[in-house]
Enzyme design. Structure first.
Site, PDB file in Angstrom:
ATOM      1  N   PHE A 134     -38.183  44.054  96.885  1.00 47.99           N
ATOM      2  CA  PHE A 134     -36.795  43.580  96.949  1.00 47.99           C
ATOM      3  C   PHE A 134     -36.000  44.575  97.782  1.00 47.99           C
ATOM      4  O   PHE A 134     -35.976  45.765  97.483  1.00 47.99           O
ATOM      5  CB  PHE A 134     -36.170  43.449  95.556  1.00 47.99           C
ATOM      6  CG  PHE A 134     -34.779  42.880  95.638  1.00 47.99           C
ATOM      7  CD1 PHE A 134     -34.580  41.507  95.745  1.00 47.99           C
ATOM      8  CD2 PHE A 134     -33.667  43.708  95.666  1.00 47.99           C
ATOM      9  CE1 PHE A 134     -33.298  40.978  95.873  1.00 47.99           C
ATOM     10  CE2 PHE A 134     -32.388  43.186  95.798  1.00 47.99           C
ATOM     11  CZ  PHE A 134     -32.202  41.819  95.899  1.00 47.99           C
ATOM     12  N   ASP A 219     -37.464  52.616 100.527  1.00 50.53           N
ATOM     13  CA  ASP A 219     -36.278  52.068  99.878  1.00 50.53           C
ATOM     14  C   ASP A 219     -36.163  52.727  98.503  1.00 50.53           C
ATOM     15  O   ASP A 219     -36.890  52.386  97.571  1.00 50.53           O
ATOM     16  CB  ASP A 219     -36.431  50.552  99.758  1.00 50.53           C
ATOM     17  CG  ASP A 219     -35.235  49.889  99.088  1.00 50.53           C
ATOM     18  OD1 ASP A 219     -34.485  50.587  98.362  1.00 50.53           O
ATOM     19  OD2 ASP A 219     -35.055  48.668  99.268  1.00 50.53           O
ATOM     20  N   LYS A 248     -27.174  52.067  94.542  1.00 52.14           N
ATOM     21  CA  LYS A 248     -27.116  51.939  93.083  1.00 52.14           C
ATOM     22  C   LYS A 248     -26.526  53.165  92.371  1.00 52.14           C
ATOM     23  O   LYS A 248     -25.326  53.340  92.370  1.00 52.14           O
ATOM     24  CB  LYS A 248     -28.478  51.533  92.523  1.00 52.14           C
ATOM     25  CG  LYS A 248     -28.834  50.075  92.926  1.00 52.14           C
ATOM     26  CD  LYS A 248     -29.714  49.364  91.945  1.00 52.14           C
ATOM     27  CE  LYS A 248     -29.724  47.859  92.213  1.00 52.14           C
ATOM     28  NZ  LYS A 248     -30.771  47.419  93.152  1.00 52.14           N
TER      29      LYS A 248
HETATM   30  C1  LIG Z   1     -30.721  46.489  94.319  1.00 52.14           C
HETATM   31  C2  LIG Z   1     -31.660  46.813  95.417  1.00 52.14           C
HETATM   32  C3  LIG Z   1     -31.313  46.589  96.764  1.00 52.14           C
HETATM   33  C4  LIG Z   1     -30.049  45.896  97.176  1.00 52.14           C
HETATM   34  O1  LIG Z   1     -28.932  46.631  96.856  1.00 52.14           O
HETATM   35  P1  LIG Z   1     -27.458  45.956  96.907  1.00 52.14           P
HETATM   36  O2  LIG Z   1     -26.548  47.093  96.625  1.00 52.14           O
HETATM   37  O3  LIG Z   1     -27.446  44.873  95.878  1.00 52.14           O
HETATM   38  O4  LIG Z   1     -27.311  45.405  98.275  1.00 52.14           O
HETATM   39  C5  LIG Z   1     -32.209  46.991  97.733  1.00 52.14           C
HETATM   40  N1  LIG Z   1     -33.379  47.584  97.408  1.00 52.14           N
HETATM   41  C6  LIG Z   1     -33.732  47.816  96.138  1.00 52.14           C
HETATM   42  C7  LIG Z   1     -35.037  48.498  95.845  1.00 52.14           C
HETATM   43  C8  LIG Z   1     -32.896  47.427  95.095  1.00 52.14           C
HETATM   44  O5  LIG Z   1     -33.266  47.626  93.830  1.00 52.14           O
END
Ligand SMILES: *Cc1c(COP(=O)(O)O)cnc(C)c1O
Length: 392
Positions: A134, A219, A248
């Site tokens: 994700f 990420d 986050k």
């Molecule tokens: C939540 C998340 C995103 C997206 O972040 P947003 O602030 O909602 O755009 C991207 N990568 C990972 C691994 C995430 O958990």
């Protein structure tokens, strides 16, 4: 306003793109949040992994108050202190790279993908990502997200994304070519169900990127900012990325995203190539600086390691008692309980009993307590889950 009145406002004026629980949260403090009926909720998934050091951490609140009295926002035409300070703190705690700031995880990944294209040659336009990943909901990051359910309704996607099974070195090798600009992966897939990368897999990505002149992007949006007991998850594996993205929990509850790149790569991002109006604003950066300082002053990395082990032990004890639990996995305070069946009813019943956890990928209960959590709060959470599972 009553609970009903607030919900009516949403029904009339807010787009219904989330499935919401019929509760209005009015206050958050530490490991707890409170709804408009005065009910206390033990929050083991605070703010969808955003409130990593708990709701309204006093040091973060204080820093925000102070900064708000001085400067909220100044555009990137100028320099501002909090942005510079934050970049230094992050760089020193990671691989010594340079930072670009934005406002969310998806934006951080967008920046990383664009930078990888700029840095590598223009013939390189392909990106390899892993199934179950994700990376966000913007057009590029939804294309990066290798899960068909997120693609429905948005075809054709941005071209160039190649999807490979997670932790499969052979498939990764087979997908590689000199057209690949970057590999983008999570060291622990969050939304995908707390799937932990193997060391061999991350090492293979590193090596294949080096051999093929591609960029390794990690990420760390969900895994970063201390959640796993180290500042960044990659530090558990001894494999360093070229670019890393964060968001986050970084701002202690305030919206912020960041991308860090090794200096040689970062230098490709010259004026005119990328920008964010709000990126690096003084308020968000001051909140992030305070978050990092609080983690250090209160030894929260150590707490994440210790309480993570404690929580996993307790969850493993539950496994002996409840056959629906298949196994428990995770690092630090990023923990998944793999069930043999669907988990959403369990999550709903836990909330009725005052505990918030999450279910992802249908059969994985996700525990991501704030890093300030203590043993008695973990015990209470386990007791509630135990009683819910006992009901059947
Ligand atoms: C939540 C998340 C995103 C997206 O972040 P947003 O602030 O909602 O755009 C991207 N990568 C990972 C691994 C995430 O958990």
């Amino acid at each position: 306003m009553t609970t009903k009145e607030t919900i009516e406002l949403f029904d009339k004026y807010v787009i219904a793109n989330y499935s919401r629980l019929p509760r209005v949260i009015v206050k958050g403090q530490g490991c707890y949040c409170y709804d408009s009926d005065g009910k206390e909720i033990l929050d083991m998934f605070p703010g969808w992994a955003v409130s990593g050091i708990g709701h309204c951490h006093p040091k973060v609140v204080e820093a925000i108050r102070k900064q708000a009295g001085e400067l909220l926002h100044i555009d990137n035409t100028f320099y501002s202190e909090p942005q510079g300070k934050l970049a230094k703190l992050l760089s020193e705690r990671a691989f010594g790279g340079k930072c670009f700031f934005c406002n969310s995880g998806a934006e951080a990944n967008e920046a990383a993908l664009k930078l990888a294209r700029l840095y590598t040659s223009q013939e390189k336009y392909k990106f390899i990502t892993a199934e179950g990943s994700f990376h966000g909901r913007t057009f590029a990051t939804v294309a990066a997200t290798a899960q068909p359910k997120y693609h429905e309704g948005f075809l054709p996607l941005l071209p160039g994304f190649l999807y490979v099974p997670f932790n499969d070195v052979g498939a990764l090798k087979a997908a590689f070519s000199d057209e690949v600009a970057a590999v983008l992966v999570e060291a622990i897939q969050g939304e995908g169900g707390i799937n932990i990368a193997t060391k061999e897999y991350l090492e293979a990505i590193r090596e294949l990127c080096d051999v093929n002149g591609a960029v390794m992007i990690l990420d760390e949006v969900q895994t970063g900012a201390g959640r796993t007991g180290k500042w960044f998850a990659y530090q558990h594996f001894g494999v360093e990325p070229d670019i890393m993205t964060m968001a986050k929990a970084l701002g202690g509850g305030v919206a912020i995203g960041a991308m860090m790149a090794k200096e040689e790569i970062a230098s490709s991002l010259v004026p005119g190539k990328h920008a964010s109006t709000f990126g690096g604003n003084a308020l968000a950066c001051a909140a992030a600086v305070a978050t990092i300082e609080a983690i250090e002053q209160e030894k929260l990395l150590e707490n994440a390691v210790e309480l993570g082990e404690y929580a996993k032990d307790k969850l493993n004890q539950l496994k002996e008692k409840h056959s629906i639990i298949d196994h428990v996995r995770g690092i630090g305070l990023m923990i998944g309980v793999q069930l043999k069946g669907p988990g959403s009813d369990i999550v709903d019943k836990c909330l009725e009993n005052g505990l918030r956890i999450n279910c992802t990928n249908e059969t994985v209960l996700r525990f991501m307590p704030p890093m300030i959590v203590n043993k008695s709060q973990i015990d209470k959470a386990i007791d509630i889950l135990d009683s819910v599972l006992s009901e059947g």
